[in-house]
Write a protein that holds these residues in place. Sequence first.
Motif, PDB file in Angstrom:
ATOM      1  N   LEU A   1       0.603  -1.172   0.050  1.00  0.00           N
ATOM      2  CA  LEU A   1       0.018   0.174   0.112  1.00  0.00           C
ATOM      3  C   LEU A   1       0.933   1.181  -0.133  1.00  0.00           C
ATOM      4  CD1 LEU A   1      -2.905  -1.130   2.384  1.00  0.00           C
ATOM      5  CD2 LEU A   1      -2.873  -0.870  -0.133  1.00  0.00           C
ATOM      6  N   ASP A   2       2.084   1.220  -0.794  1.00  0.00           N
ATOM      7  CA  ASP A   2       2.882   2.385  -1.018  1.00  0.00           C
ATOM      8  C   ASP A   2       2.535   3.145  -1.996  1.00  0.00           C
ATOM      9  OD1 ASP A   2       4.937   4.184  -1.016  1.00  0.00           O
ATOM     10  OD2 ASP A   2       6.672   2.742  -1.477  1.00  0.00           O
ATOM     11  N   LEU A   3       2.090   4.401  -1.829  1.00  0.00           N
ATOM     12  CA  LEU A   3       1.649   5.246  -2.735  1.00  0.00           C
ATOM     13  C   LEU A   3       2.487   5.793  -3.914  1.00  0.00           C
ATOM     14  CD1 LEU A   3      -0.318   7.881  -0.741  1.00  0.00           C
ATOM     15  CD2 LEU A   3      -1.253   5.987  -2.127  1.00  0.00           C
ATOM     16  N   LYS A   4       3.886   5.248  -3.644  1.00  0.00           N
ATOM     17  CA  LYS A   4       4.865   5.432  -4.752  1.00  0.00           C
ATOM     18  C   LYS A   4       5.101   4.201  -5.635  1.00  0.00           C
ATOM     19  CE  LYS A   4       8.086   8.526  -1.819  1.00  0.00           C
ATOM     20  NZ  LYS A   4       9.128   8.683  -1.305  1.00  0.00           N
ATOM     21  N   ASN A   5       4.443   3.159  -5.125  1.00  0.00           N
ATOM     22  CA  ASN A   5       4.221   2.323  -6.048  1.00  0.00           C
ATOM     23  C   ASN A   5       2.919   2.068  -7.010  1.00  0.00           C
ATOM     24  OD1 ASN A   5       3.398  -0.804  -6.792  1.00  0.00           O
ATOM     25  ND2 ASN A   5       4.973  -1.399  -5.135  1.00  0.00           N
ATOM     26  N   SER A   6       3.439   1.776  -8.249  1.00  0.00           N
ATOM     27  CA  SER A   6       2.400   2.060  -9.152  1.00  0.00           C
ATOM     28  C   SER A   6       1.113   0.921  -9.137  1.00  0.00           C
ATOM     29  CB  SER A   6       3.229   1.726 -10.673  1.00  0.00           C
ATOM     30  OG  SER A   6       3.532   0.564 -10.744  1.00  0.00           O
ATOM     31  N   ASN A   7       1.569  -0.102  -8.646  1.00  0.00           N
ATOM     32  CA  ASN A   7       0.427  -1.070  -8.341  1.00  0.00           C
ATOM     33  C   ASN A   7      -0.611  -0.787  -7.144  1.00  0.00           C
ATOM     34  OD1 ASN A   7       1.346  -2.952 -10.066  1.00  0.00           O
ATOM     35  ND2 ASN A   7       2.300  -4.084  -8.757  1.00  0.00           N
ATOM     36  N   SER A   8       0.048  -0.016  -6.056  1.00  0.00           N
ATOM     37  CA  SER A   8      -1.020   0.496  -5.220  1.00  0.00           C
ATOM     38  C   SER A   8      -1.842   1.945  -5.604  1.00  0.00           C
ATOM     39  CB  SER A   8      -0.145   1.081  -4.081  1.00  0.00           C
ATOM     40  OG  SER A   8       0.630   0.071  -3.498  1.00  0.00           O
TER      41      SER A   8
END
Length: 284
Positions: A140-147
Amino acid sequence: MKKLHLQHLLEINLAMFFIATSGALGRYVQLPVTVTIGARAILACFALVAFCWYKKYSFKIKRSDWTLIGLTGVLMCVHWLTYFYALQLSSVAIGMLSLFTYPVITAFLEPLVLGTKFQRIHFLLAVLVLVGMYMLSPSLDLKNSNSIAVGFGVLSALVYAIRNILLKKKVSEYNGSVIMVYQTAITGVVLLPFLGTVPLVQVVTQWQALITLAILTTAIGHTLFLMTFKHFTITTVSILSSIQPIYGILIGALFLAEIPQVNTIVGGILILSSVVIESIRTKS
């Protein structure tokens, strides 16, 4: 009764297979999302209008229903946009599975909006879906495109659930193809200004995918889907339609070579197990 129930289940599966092509097509089309959805809506609208004229369906809408038809058309536009952003930021599997939080959202919203009785089994199904959602993007990392993609998928699910609930009572009054004429027309008008942001030749190079998206996915798939509203509650329809990601992931694996990771598969199994439970439960 059992034969009719089986027929209705087959109808919704056919609709879901057609709509599931949106996953691979959304990843395949190399255009801005606003242009893709705008072109899709306009092409689908023309196809639906031709079909309705051929079948001699009436396009008349009661004056009192115009606000509702307009609102649900805008919601459909937002649903398509956010869903395609989710697809572009991740994979077919994550984009489609995150969208399918909408059965959970529907299960909680339908009793509030339509006054239907809330069923405890839907709370248990909601837990299954939410655990499955966590498996899709555990960081659930906002820097992660999947999130970010999951966030867009959930937003798409919310507006889709609201749109379906609002249209539930109107499906018995108007033909599904006629409703989709107005839904696609509104989406096309809203996104028309964006069609000039890319050269026409660039859009034309994608014509095969856009026409498939417009006719197979939108005109046929979504019309069939609307017609299933007559046979089940919106909550049941939304849960049964969770079979769509399975079709979408298989199409993505076949045509785009996108093989989902283990955590995505586990999350998908948890989310889609609700389909089996609801299918068996509604048969009795």
